[in-house]
Design a protein around this motif. Structure first.
Motif, PDB file in Angstrom:
ATOM      1  N   ALA A  67     -43.469 101.712  -5.756  1.00 44.41           N
ATOM      2  CA  ALA A  67     -44.214 101.860  -4.511  1.00 44.41           C
ATOM      3  C   ALA A  67     -43.893 100.720  -3.547  1.00 44.41           C
ATOM      4  O   ALA A  67     -43.737 100.942  -2.334  1.00 44.41           O
ATOM      5  CB  ALA A  67     -45.717 101.901  -4.805  1.00 44.41           C
ATOM      6  N   SER A  68     -43.784  99.507  -4.064  1.00 44.78           N
ATOM      7  CA  SER A  68     -43.522  98.332  -3.224  1.00 44.78           C
ATOM      8  C   SER A  68     -42.153  98.409  -2.562  1.00 44.78           C
ATOM      9  O   SER A  68     -42.016  98.188  -1.346  1.00 44.78           O
ATOM     10  CB  SER A  68     -43.627  97.056  -4.054  1.00 44.78           C
ATOM     11  OG  SER A  68     -44.930  96.883  -4.574  1.00 44.78           O
ATOM     12  N   ALA A  71     -42.060 101.231   0.050  1.00 41.24           N
ATOM     13  CA  ALA A  71     -42.774 100.851   1.277  1.00 41.24           C
ATOM     14  C   ALA A  71     -41.947  99.864   2.092  1.00 41.24           C
ATOM     15  O   ALA A  71     -41.877  99.967   3.328  1.00 41.24           O
ATOM     16  CB  ALA A  71     -44.127 100.235   0.924  1.00 41.24           C
ATOM     17  N   ILE A 205     -48.813  95.939  -0.376  1.00 42.52           N
ATOM     18  CA  ILE A 205     -49.005  97.354  -0.069  1.00 42.52           C
ATOM     19  C   ILE A 205     -50.132  97.544   0.937  1.00 42.52           C
ATOM     20  O   ILE A 205     -50.036  98.360   1.864  1.00 42.52           O
ATOM     21  CB  ILE A 205     -49.286  98.143  -1.368  1.00 42.52           C
ATOM     22  CG1 ILE A 205     -48.013  98.178  -2.237  1.00 42.52           C
ATOM     23  CG2 ILE A 205     -49.748  99.558  -1.052  1.00 42.52           C
ATOM     24  CD1 ILE A 205     -48.231  98.773  -3.610  1.00 42.52           C
ATOM     25  N   LEU A 285     -45.113 105.820  -0.833  1.00 40.59           N
ATOM     26  CA  LEU A 285     -45.659 105.028  -1.949  1.00 40.59           C
ATOM     27  C   LEU A 285     -45.675 105.851  -3.237  1.00 40.59           C
ATOM     28  O   LEU A 285     -45.261 105.371  -4.302  1.00 40.59           O
ATOM     29  CB  LEU A 285     -47.070 104.555  -1.610  1.00 40.59           C
ATOM     30  CG  LEU A 285     -47.202 103.506  -0.505  1.00 40.59           C
ATOM     31  CD1 LEU A 285     -48.664 103.308  -0.120  1.00 40.59           C
ATOM     32  CD2 LEU A 285     -46.587 102.179  -0.938  1.00 40.59           C
TER      33      LEU A 285
END
Length: 336
Positions: A67-68, A71, A205, A285
């Motif tokens: 997800a990081s 993003a 996030i 994400l």
């Protein structure tokens, strides 16, 4: 706007997270894993250790790391209006890798499991911060996004050159350890390190979510964004800091993971058919988390003798996406 892609990605991410708990390089019966997870009386201490000490932290790490990086890639692609921008494009990943290289290759001997050493984490953060400092300084005097992108690429080349020199003058043992770290691994975050990794990742996030409004304004161009009250210079610095934080924490613990930050945002765009970050960022994400969980699952399947390097799997998914984007770029409107 349809929420179907978000629902699909949420279910897929959940299923892959569960699969990472029940499957791995060591076979453990389904009933035993379930008993361990619900806190039952488990006589097989080795199986309990594998599930709680290894699989659970690895699954959480893959979820947050994917997800990081996704993003970070989306933020950069929007900021530079360039579908081929990624977390490493501004040299942030290279800066973090250089910090680890200084610790590993000039630390006076092998540090053993580098990913478990706090010094490697600190080295990655320092390298990222220094790289970010250079980029932010240039962002104050360079108004062109294209020129700033070129500056980032040059900074990355310099960092990679320094890494090559460090490898040349280092011992064989240190070079080997650094090479292993560079292959990528989501299992490097222990249960003890997990709280710090989770906290820093969630901070990055959350910051990216708070930037949704200025990101949507940037889609209209700098002039329109300014008319809407967006401070372009401050927004650019915040984007760089957020990207640096997300990339640094993942790189320091897991190594320089390739393609996730570059390819995943395009998958999210194609699924949502939208450039609105209110929909696109959550989709990115989730897509990043799902992709990372799938990759780490494939790396540690039970029919394999050992665990595959993560960077041997991620290009298999990322490269076709990037090729598709390049071939169909004239037909796809990403920034409108």
């Amino acid at each position: 706007m349809s929420k179907k892609p978000l629902i699909i990605l949420s279910v897929l991410t959940l299923l892959l997270f569960i699969a990472n708990l029940f499957m791995g390089s060591v076979y453990i019966p389904f009933a035993d894993v379930l008993d361990i997870l619900i806190g039952g009386d488990m006589s097989n201490k080795m199986a309990e250790s594998i599930v709680i000490q290894s699989r659970l932290p690895q699954a959480i790490t893959a979820l947050l790391a994917g997800a990081s990086l996704a993003a970070a890639g989306l933020l950069l692609q929007t900021a530079f209006s360039n579908p081929l921008a990624g977390p490493s494009i501004l040299g942030i990943t290279s800066g973090a890798s250089l910090g680890v290289a200084v610790v590993m290759l000039m630390g006076g001997g092998a540090l053993g499991a580098i990913s478990g050493s706090i010094t490697s984490v600190l080295g990655a953060f320092i390298g990222s911060i220094l790289t970010l400092g250079v980029i932010i300084l240039f962002s104050m005097v360079v108004r062109s996004n294209v020129m700033l992108l070129i500056v980032g690429i040059m900074v990355g080349y310099v960092a990679n050159s320094a890494i090559t020199l460090l490898n040349f003058f280092s011992s064989e043992q240190n070079v080997f350890s650094y090479t292993i770290w560079g292959m990528g691994d989501f299992s490097s975050v222990s249960l003890t390190d997990l709280p710090l990794f989770v906290i820093i990742s969630l901070i990055g996030i959350t910051l990216s979510i708070l930037l949704i409004k200025p990101l949507n304004a940037l889609l209209l161009g700098d002039r329109y964004a300014t008319n809407l009250g967006v401070n372009i210079k401050r927004t650019r610095i915040l984007l760089l800091l957020c990207t640096g934080l997300l990339t640094a924490i993942v790189t320091s613990y897991c190594g320089p993971i390739s393609f996730l930050g570059l390819a995943v945002p395009h998958v999210a765009r194609l699924m949502t058919k939208s450039s609105n970050h209110h929909t696109l960022l959550p989709a990115t994400l989730l897509a990043g988390a799902a992709t990372a969980l799938l990759c780490t699952l494939l790396c540690s399947m039970p029919w394999q003798s050992g665990v595959l390097p993560l960077n041997a799997i991620t290009p298999i998914f990322g490269a076709p996406v990037i090729i598709y984007v390049i071939v169909n770029r004239s037909k796809i409107e990403y920034f409108n």
